[in-house]
Design a protein around this motif. Structure first.
Motif, PDB file in Angstrom:
ATOM      1  N   MET A 226     -13.279  17.488  56.255  1.00 50.22           N
ATOM      2  CA  MET A 226     -12.490  18.848  56.461  1.00 50.22           C
ATOM      3  C   MET A 226     -11.888  18.677  57.541  1.00 50.22           C
ATOM      4  SD  MET A 226     -12.353  21.897  54.712  1.00 50.22           S
ATOM      5  CE  MET A 226     -13.745  22.333  53.940  1.00 50.22           C
ATOM      6  N   ALA A 227     -12.257  18.180  58.694  1.00 52.25           N
ATOM      7  CA  ALA A 227     -11.684  17.956  60.110  1.00 52.25           C
ATOM      8  C   ALA A 227     -10.455  17.062  60.011  1.00 52.25           C
ATOM      9  CB  ALA A 227     -12.747  17.303  61.024  1.00 52.25           C
ATOM     10  N   GLU A 228     -10.552  16.010  58.931  1.00 51.41           N
ATOM     11  CA  GLU A 228      -9.476  15.101  58.787  1.00 51.41           C
ATOM     12  C   GLU A 228      -8.264  15.960  57.930  1.00 51.41           C
ATOM     13  OE1 GLU A 228     -11.546  12.021  56.626  1.00 51.41           O
ATOM     14  OE2 GLU A 228     -12.281  11.094  58.515  1.00 51.41           O
ATOM     15  N   LEU A 229      -8.552  16.740  56.949  1.00 51.27           N
ATOM     16  CA  LEU A 229      -7.657  17.685  56.268  1.00 51.27           C
ATOM     17  C   LEU A 229      -6.885  18.456  57.222  1.00 51.27           C
ATOM     18  CD1 LEU A 229      -6.496  18.788  53.790  1.00 51.27           C
ATOM     19  CD2 LEU A 229      -8.421  20.262  53.738  1.00 51.27           C
ATOM     20  N   VAL A 230      -7.714  19.047  58.250  1.00 48.80           N
ATOM     21  CA  VAL A 230      -6.926  19.893  59.343  1.00 48.80           C
ATOM     22  C   VAL A 230      -6.086  19.200  59.880  1.00 48.80           C
ATOM     23  CG1 VAL A 230      -7.216  21.251  61.241  1.00 48.80           C
ATOM     24  CG2 VAL A 230      -8.847  21.591  59.436  1.00 48.80           C
ATOM     25  N   ALA A 231      -6.269  17.813  60.410  1.00 43.01           N
ATOM     26  CA  ALA A 231      -5.539  17.039  61.123  1.00 43.01           C
ATOM     27  C   ALA A 231      -4.243  16.471  60.440  1.00 43.01           C
ATOM     28  CB  ALA A 231      -6.398  15.654  61.770  1.00 43.01           C
ATOM     29  N   ASN A 232      -4.562  16.434  59.114  1.00 45.65           N
ATOM     30  CA  ASN A 232      -3.297  16.151  58.284  1.00 45.65           C
ATOM     31  C   ASN A 232      -2.401  17.108  58.020  1.00 45.65           C
ATOM     32  OD1 ASN A 232      -4.222  13.340  57.642  1.00 45.65           O
ATOM     33  ND2 ASN A 232      -5.534  13.949  56.082  1.00 45.65           N
ATOM     34  N   LEU A 233      -3.037  18.327  58.281  1.00 43.55           N
ATOM     35  CA  LEU A 233      -1.934  19.538  57.886  1.00 43.55           C
ATOM     36  C   LEU A 233      -1.192  19.941  59.237  1.00 43.55           C
ATOM     37  CD1 LEU A 233      -4.387  21.794  55.978  1.00 43.55           C
ATOM     38  CD2 LEU A 233      -2.296  20.890  54.915  1.00 43.55           C
ATOM     39  N   LEU A 234      -1.748  19.586  60.174  1.00 45.17           N
ATOM     40  CA  LEU A 234      -1.312  19.902  61.680  1.00 45.17           C
ATOM     41  C   LEU A 234       0.240  19.609  61.910  1.00 45.17           C
ATOM     42  CD1 LEU A 234      -3.381  19.360  64.849  1.00 45.17           C
ATOM     43  CD2 LEU A 234      -0.900  19.206  64.874  1.00 45.17           C
ATOM     44  N   PRO A 235       0.624  18.493  61.606  1.00 46.18           N
ATOM     45  CA  PRO A 235       2.073  18.109  61.735  1.00 46.18           C
ATOM     46  C   PRO A 235       3.142  19.071  61.065  1.00 46.18           C
ATOM     47  CG  PRO A 235       1.028  15.960  61.724  1.00 46.18           C
ATOM     48  CD  PRO A 235       0.175  17.234  61.122  1.00 46.18           C
ATOM     49  N   GLY A 236       2.606  19.429  59.756  1.00 42.11           N
ATOM     50  CA  GLY A 236       3.611  20.021  59.011  1.00 42.11           C
ATOM     51  C   GLY A 236       3.443  21.572  59.378  1.00 42.11           C
TER      52      GLY A 236
ATOM     53  N   LEU B 123      -8.030  24.916  71.209  1.00 40.22           N
ATOM     54  CA  LEU B 123      -8.460  24.353  70.013  1.00 40.22           C
ATOM     55  C   LEU B 123      -9.590  23.734  69.895  1.00 40.22           C
ATOM     56  CD1 LEU B 123      -7.380  23.108  67.249  1.00 40.22           C
ATOM     57  CD2 LEU B 123      -6.601  21.345  68.685  1.00 40.22           C
ATOM     58  N   PHE B 124     -10.174  22.942  70.796  1.00 37.46           N
ATOM     59  CA  PHE B 124     -11.397  22.041  70.967  1.00 37.46           C
ATOM     60  C   PHE B 124     -12.437  23.021  70.779  1.00 37.46           C
ATOM     61  CE2 PHE B 124     -14.963  20.152  73.090  1.00 37.46           C
ATOM     62  CZ  PHE B 124     -15.179  18.919  72.624  1.00 37.46           C
ATOM     63  N   TRP B 125     -12.704  24.118  71.811  1.00 34.67           N
ATOM     64  CA  TRP B 125     -13.870  24.840  71.745  1.00 34.67           C
ATOM     65  C   TRP B 125     -14.083  25.831  70.669  1.00 34.67           C
ATOM     66  CZ3 TRP B 125     -17.586  23.070  74.231  1.00 34.67           C
ATOM     67  CH2 TRP B 125     -17.534  22.169  75.181  1.00 34.67           C
ATOM     68  N   THR B 126     -12.957  26.383  70.074  1.00 33.05           N
ATOM     69  CA  THR B 126     -12.972  27.282  69.022  1.00 33.05           C
ATOM     70  C   THR B 126     -13.383  26.448  67.694  1.00 33.05           C
ATOM     71  OG1 THR B 126     -10.453  27.050  68.473  1.00 33.05           O
ATOM     72  CG2 THR B 126     -11.311  29.133  69.568  1.00 33.05           C
ATOM     73  N   SER B 127     -12.947  25.116  67.752  1.00 31.62           N
ATOM     74  CA  SER B 127     -13.379  24.145  66.520  1.00 31.62           C
ATOM     75  C   SER B 127     -14.700  24.135  66.887  1.00 31.62           C
ATOM     76  CB  SER B 127     -12.639  23.034  66.701  1.00 31.62           C
ATOM     77  OG  SER B 127     -11.348  23.182  66.463  1.00 31.62           O
ATOM     78  N   ILE B 128     -15.469  23.551  68.143  1.00 31.02           N
ATOM     79  CA  ILE B 128     -16.759  23.499  68.335  1.00 31.02           C
ATOM     80  C   ILE B 128     -17.442  24.609  67.809  1.00 31.02           C
ATOM     81  CG2 ILE B 128     -18.825  23.006  69.976  1.00 31.02           C
ATOM     82  CD1 ILE B 128     -17.268  20.411  69.071  1.00 31.02           C
ATOM     83  N   ALA B 129     -17.310  25.982  68.327  1.00 31.52           N
ATOM     84  CA  ALA B 129     -17.834  27.243  67.773  1.00 31.52           C
ATOM     85  C   ALA B 129     -17.881  27.341  66.357  1.00 31.52           C
ATOM     86  CB  ALA B 129     -17.150  28.365  68.408  1.00 31.52           C
ATOM     87  N   GLY B 130     -16.706  26.994  65.637  1.00 27.25           N
ATOM     88  CA  GLY B 130     -16.881  27.069  64.160  1.00 27.25           C
ATOM     89  C   GLY B 130     -17.779  26.022  63.574  1.00 27.25           C
ATOM     90  N   LEU B 131     -17.875  24.845  64.225  1.00 32.48           N
ATOM     91  CA  LEU B 131     -18.609  23.595  63.465  1.00 32.48           C
ATOM     92  C   LEU B 131     -20.037  24.271  63.814  1.00 32.48           C
ATOM     93  CD1 LEU B 131     -19.113  20.943  62.260  1.00 32.48           C
ATOM     94  CD2 LEU B 131     -18.875  20.112  64.786  1.00 32.48           C
ATOM     95  N   MET B 132     -20.650  24.581  64.996  1.00 27.07           N
ATOM     96  CA  MET B 132     -21.912  25.229  65.186  1.00 27.07           C
ATOM     97  C   MET B 132     -22.300  26.296  64.394  1.00 27.07           C
ATOM     98  SD  MET B 132     -23.054  22.948  67.181  1.00 27.07           S
ATOM     99  CE  MET B 132     -21.660  21.571  66.760  1.00 27.07           C
TER     100      MET B 132
END
Length: 326
Positions: A219-229, A187-196
């Motif tokens: 946008m990252a906060e939106l993903v975090a909010n969607l995560l539990p659902g 999750l972390f590294w694919t997120s960093i790759a996407g961000l770069m």
């Protein structure tokens, strides 16, 4: 009359003096634990020795010196090499009955093999995955996931508390912490790759990274909010896309992004990999489903139906990027 039982810091050893190993040893010293250190190459522990650590001249000496032995090296193969060396030094078929806490990153299967081997050698085994950088060790920001026998974790909980923050025991399966580790690092590294990738695309349109950053954070906060659902939907098998973006819609959006990347002269490999997975799920009849379907689709092992992303590699290989042994 109330009798207060005092806690006497247990002797510990730390094998592996990379940045993380040094941070771990420093935290134990700060908490008052007699600390022995060992590294394959000399010189990395000088600062720790000046603060009171003891240098072991071999892995066996480190195992003999401590009740809890932390190993933090490059991978499970390096741990095996350390065990091999200690075994050769001992001249016996078993090692001292210390508790080995392996904080080395590797896959869950390899971790289980290592735990079984440690048991055969008479060594008690806990596995751990560090979820924070070396600078956080010894502070409240530390988060370490452990797995292995609960009774063993409970026995050494106070000693491990010297590393700071939260220590979470995930279960008796020694590979469980590694399972969490690889999933979370993915999750972390694919997120960093996407961000770069996004910063690079924005830069081609003369948008500085600092201008994009606040919007990327939202946008990252939106993903975090969607995560539990999304997680609840995956576990419950709810994949309907009637109330969210369908995979067909996602595929169209990703197609637009790939085109924009190609138009800007930037390799679309990162986004293309995601698009290929979505396209394969749509082709398999899941176009009307939500993004949650992708987890179930990939879990069924459909890698053969997902083409590899083309184009130049997003991160060119560099010898400077290769991980050096600790």
């Amino acid at each position: 009359m109330t009798v207060t039982q005092q806690f006497s810091p247990a002797p510990v050893a730390v094998l592996g003096m990379g940045p993380m190993g040094r941070a771990i040893a420093a935290a134990f010293l700060a908490a008052g634990h007699p600390t022995t250190v060992w590294n394959r190459t000399a010189g990395k522990a000088d600062e720790l020795l000046a603060r009171g650590a003891v240098q072991a001249d071999s892995p066996l000496a480190a195992l003999d010196a401590a009740e809890v032995v932390i190993v933090c090296v490059i991978d499970a193969n390096a741990v095996d090499v350390i065990l091999d060396r200690a075994l050769a030094e001992s001249g016996r078929s078993r090692l001292p009955a210390a508790t080995l806490v392996n904080l080395t990153s590797d896959g869950p299967g390899r971790t289980r093999e290592l735990a079984a081997r440690a048991g055969d050698l008479g060594v008690r085994y806990l596995d751990g995955s560090i979820m924070t950088p070396a600078a956080a060790i010894g502070t409240p920001a530390t988060r370490i996931l452990y797995s292995g026998p609960a009774v063993l974790f409970d026995r050494h909980r106070r000693t491990l508390a010297a590393l700071g923050g939260a220590a979470v025991h995930l279960g008796d399966d020694p590979g469980r912490a590694a399972s969490f580790d690889v999933a979370l690092l993915n999750l972390f590294w694919t997120s960093i790759a996407g961000l770069m990738h996004s910063f690079a695309l924005a830069a081609r349109q003369n948008v500085p990274a600092t201008a994009l950053a606040p919007h990327a954070q939202q946008m990252a906060e939106l993903v975090a909010n969607l995560l539990p659902g999304l997680a609840s939907d995956i576990d419950a098998g709810r994949f309907s896309g009637t109330e969210s973006a369908s995979l067909t819609s996602v595929a169209t959006s990703l197609d637009h992004i790939v085109h924009a990347l190609e138009e800007a002269g930037i390799s679309p490999a990162v986004t293309q990999a995601a698009k290929n997975a979505v396209d394969a799920a749509v082709s398999a009849g899941h176009g009307g489903d939500s993004a949650a379907r992708l987890a179930e689709f990939l879990n069924r092992g459909h890698t053969d139906s997902i083409p590899q992303a083309g184009g130049a590699p997003f991160f060119p290989p560099s010898s400077a990027d290769r991980k050096e042994p600790r």
